[in-house]
Design a protein around this motif. Structure first.
Motif, PDB file in Angstrom:
ATOM      1  N   TYR A  42      23.046  43.264  26.811  1.00 21.47           N
ATOM      2  CA  TYR A  42      23.386  44.484  26.084  1.00 21.47           C
ATOM      3  C   TYR A  42      23.197  44.304  24.571  1.00 21.47           C
ATOM      4  N   LEU A  43      23.605  43.136  24.069  1.00 21.12           N
ATOM      5  CA  LEU A  43      23.503  42.864  22.630  1.00 21.12           C
ATOM      6  C   LEU A  43      22.169  42.214  22.264  1.00 21.12           C
ATOM      7  N   GLN A  44      21.204  42.279  23.173  1.00 25.69           N
ATOM      8  CA  GLN A  44      19.828  41.836  22.962  1.00 25.69           C
ATOM      9  C   GLN A  44      19.746  40.364  22.555  1.00 25.69           C
ATOM     10  N   TYR A  45      20.608  39.550  23.138  1.00 26.44           N
ATOM     11  CA  TYR A  45      20.629  38.092  22.926  1.00 26.44           C
ATOM     12  C   TYR A  45      20.778  37.727  21.448  1.00 26.44           C
ATOM     13  N   ASN A  48      24.342  36.539  16.315  1.00 30.48           N
ATOM     14  CA  ASN A  48      25.311  37.041  15.341  1.00 30.48           C
ATOM     15  C   ASN A  48      26.332  37.958  15.999  1.00 30.48           C
ATOM     16  N   TYR A  49      25.848  38.881  16.840  1.00 29.72           N
ATOM     17  CA  TYR A  49      26.748  39.810  17.524  1.00 29.72           C
ATOM     18  C   TYR A  49      27.673  39.061  18.483  1.00 29.72           C
ATOM     19  N   LEU A  50      27.110  38.108  19.219  1.00 27.67           N
ATOM     20  CA  LEU A  50      27.914  37.355  20.193  1.00 27.67           C
ATOM     21  C   LEU A  50      28.970  36.507  19.500  1.00 27.67           C
ATOM     22  N   ASN A  51      28.599  35.849  18.405  1.00 30.04           N
ATOM     23  CA  ASN A  51      29.568  35.049  17.649  1.00 30.04           C
ATOM     24  C   ASN A  51      30.661  35.919  17.057  1.00 30.04           C
ATOM     25  N   LEU A  52      30.284  37.117  16.615  1.00 24.83           N
ATOM     26  CA  LEU A  52      31.250  38.060  16.053  1.00 24.83           C
ATOM     27  C   LEU A  52      32.315  38.423  17.097  1.00 24.83           C
ATOM     28  N   ILE A  53      31.878  38.694  18.311  1.00 21.54           N
ATOM     29  CA  ILE A  53      32.795  39.104  19.376  1.00 21.54           C
ATOM     30  C   ILE A  53      33.697  37.958  19.812  1.00 21.54           C
ATOM     31  N   TRP A  54      33.133  36.748  19.922  1.00 26.62           N
ATOM     32  CA  TRP A  54      33.915  35.614  20.421  1.00 26.62           C
ATOM     33  C   TRP A  54      34.775  34.960  19.337  1.00 26.62           C
ATOM     34  N   ALA A  55      34.597  35.339  18.071  1.00 30.52           N
ATOM     35  CA  ALA A  55      35.308  34.680  16.963  1.00 30.52           C
ATOM     36  C   ALA A  55      36.836  34.656  17.118  1.00 30.52           C
ATOM     37  N   ALA A  83      33.429  46.709  16.548  1.00 28.12           N
ATOM     38  CA  ALA A  83      34.497  47.432  17.244  1.00 28.12           C
ATOM     39  C   ALA A  83      35.056  46.589  18.390  1.00 28.12           C
ATOM     40  N   ILE A  84      34.175  45.906  19.110  1.00 27.41           N
ATOM     41  CA  ILE A  84      34.612  45.034  20.211  1.00 27.41           C
ATOM     42  C   ILE A  84      35.467  43.902  19.654  1.00 27.41           C
ATOM     43  N   GLN A  85      35.044  43.324  18.514  1.00 28.17           N
ATOM     44  CA  GLN A  85      35.813  42.241  17.903  1.00 28.17           C
ATOM     45  C   GLN A  85      37.233  42.694  17.568  1.00 28.17           C
ATOM     46  N   LEU A  86      37.372  43.875  16.988  1.00 26.24           N
ATOM     47  CA  LEU A  86      38.686  44.399  16.643  1.00 26.24           C
ATOM     48  C   LEU A  86      39.515  44.627  17.904  1.00 26.24           C
ATOM     49  N   GLY A  87      38.868  45.158  18.951  1.00 29.64           N
ATOM     50  CA  GLY A  87      39.571  45.386  20.220  1.00 29.64           C
ATOM     51  C   GLY A  87      40.052  44.089  20.852  1.00 29.64           C
ATOM     52  N   VAL A  88      39.232  43.045  20.790  1.00 30.08           N
ATOM     53  CA  VAL A  88      39.612  41.728  21.327  1.00 30.08           C
ATOM     54  C   VAL A  88      40.817  41.180  20.575  1.00 30.08           C
ATOM     55  N   ALA A  89      40.761  41.262  19.236  1.00 27.91           N
ATOM     56  CA  ALA A  89      41.862  40.745  18.414  1.00 27.91           C
ATOM     57  C   ALA A  89      43.158  41.504  18.705  1.00 27.91           C
ATOM     58  N   ARG A  90      43.070  42.820  18.832  1.00 29.49           N
ATOM     59  CA  ARG A  90      44.267  43.619  19.134  1.00 29.49           C
ATOM     60  C   ARG A  90      44.821  43.293  20.509  1.00 29.49           C
ATOM     61  N   GLN A  91      43.932  43.077  21.468  1.00 26.42           N
ATOM     62  CA  GLN A  91      44.369  42.745  22.827  1.00 26.42           C
ATOM     63  C   GLN A  91      45.050  41.378  22.849  1.00 26.42           C
ATOM     64  N   LEU A  92      44.543  40.430  22.074  1.00 25.04           N
ATOM     65  CA  LEU A  92      45.168  39.104  21.989  1.00 25.04           C
ATOM     66  C   LEU A  92      46.572  39.201  21.394  1.00 25.04           C
ATOM     67  N   CYS A  93      46.762  40.119  20.465  1.00 24.58           N
ATOM     68  CA  CYS A  93      48.097  40.316  19.879  1.00 24.58           C
ATOM     69  C   CYS A  93      49.053  40.941  20.880  1.00 24.58           C
ATOM     70  N   LYS A  94      48.520  41.811  21.772  1.00 20.28           N
ATOM     71  CA  LYS A  94      49.366  42.388  22.821  1.00 20.28           C
ATOM     72  C   LYS A  94      49.798  41.320  23.816  1.00 20.28           C
ATOM     73  N   ILE A  95      48.891  40.381  24.105  1.00 19.38           N
ATOM     74  CA  ILE A  95      49.193  39.324  25.061  1.00 19.38           C
ATOM     75  C   ILE A  95      50.292  38.418  24.525  1.00 19.38           C
ATOM     76  N   ASP A  96      50.147  37.988  23.263  1.00 18.03           N
ATOM     77  CA  ASP A  96      51.150  37.112  22.646  1.00 18.03           C
ATOM     78  C   ASP A  96      51.262  37.471  21.166  1.00 18.03           C
ATOM     79  N   ASN A  97      52.458  37.866  20.749  1.00 21.67           N
ATOM     80  CA  ASN A  97      52.663  38.333  19.372  1.00 21.67           C
ATOM     81  C   ASN A  97      52.462  37.216  18.336  1.00 21.67           C
ATOM     82  N   LYS A  98      52.556  35.949  18.752  1.00 26.39           N
ATOM     83  CA  LYS A  98      52.340  34.828  17.832  1.00 26.39           C
ATOM     84  C   LYS A  98      50.884  34.765  17.365  1.00 26.39           C
TER      85      LYS A  98
END
Length: 135
Positions: A42-45, A48-55, A83-98
């Motif tokens: 999807y991100l055309q290999y 930069n995009y992949l590293n951004l999401i997994w950061a 947008a995916i990066q922000l969503g991942v970070a927010r989801q990680l905060c929901k999982i554990d507030n620390k």
């Protein structure tokens, strides 16, 4: 994937420009699925995009513990990846507030509010005016 995973309270919502990403973190082996397609394809290999999401996951050393499943629409690939990066970070905060105190200094939880300015009447674009003629 079961229906239980895709519940409203289980979503990390990320936005950037026109892109909106709904992110689900599922315990897994570190796969990325975007709009039911492999994330790499999807991100055309693009590394930069992949590293951004997994950061955010790499910062917490959790990249091999979760699969990222996202539904994204609008914008271009760069905006969608951010947008995916922000969503991942927010989801990680929901999982554990620390996680919030660990992710905040890197700017992963900051919503980039820059969006396209609207066109004004009498102008060609948001700020571009017709050419001025003295005579």
């Amino acid at each position: 994937m079961s229906k239980l995973i895709f519940q409203k309270d289980n979503i990390g919502l990320g936005k950037r420009k026109e892109a909106v990403a709904r992110v689900f973190l599922i315990p897994g082996k570190g796969n990325l699925i975007v709009n039911k397609v492999s994330g790499n394809k999807y991100l055309q290999y693009n590394e930069n995009y992949l590293n951004l999401i997994w950061a955010p996951l790499k910062e917490l050393k959790l990249e091999k513990q979760f699969d990222i499943v996202t539904l994204v629409k609008g914008g271009g690939l760069t905006g969608q990846a951010q947008a995916i990066q922000l969503g991942v970070a927010r989801q990680l905060c929901k999982i554990d507030n620390k996680n919030r105190t660990l992710l905040k200094p890197f700017g992963f939880l900051t919503r980039d509010a820059r969006i396209k300015e609207r066109k004004k009447y009498g102008l060609r674009k948001a700020r571009k005016a017709p050419q001025y003629s003295k005579r």
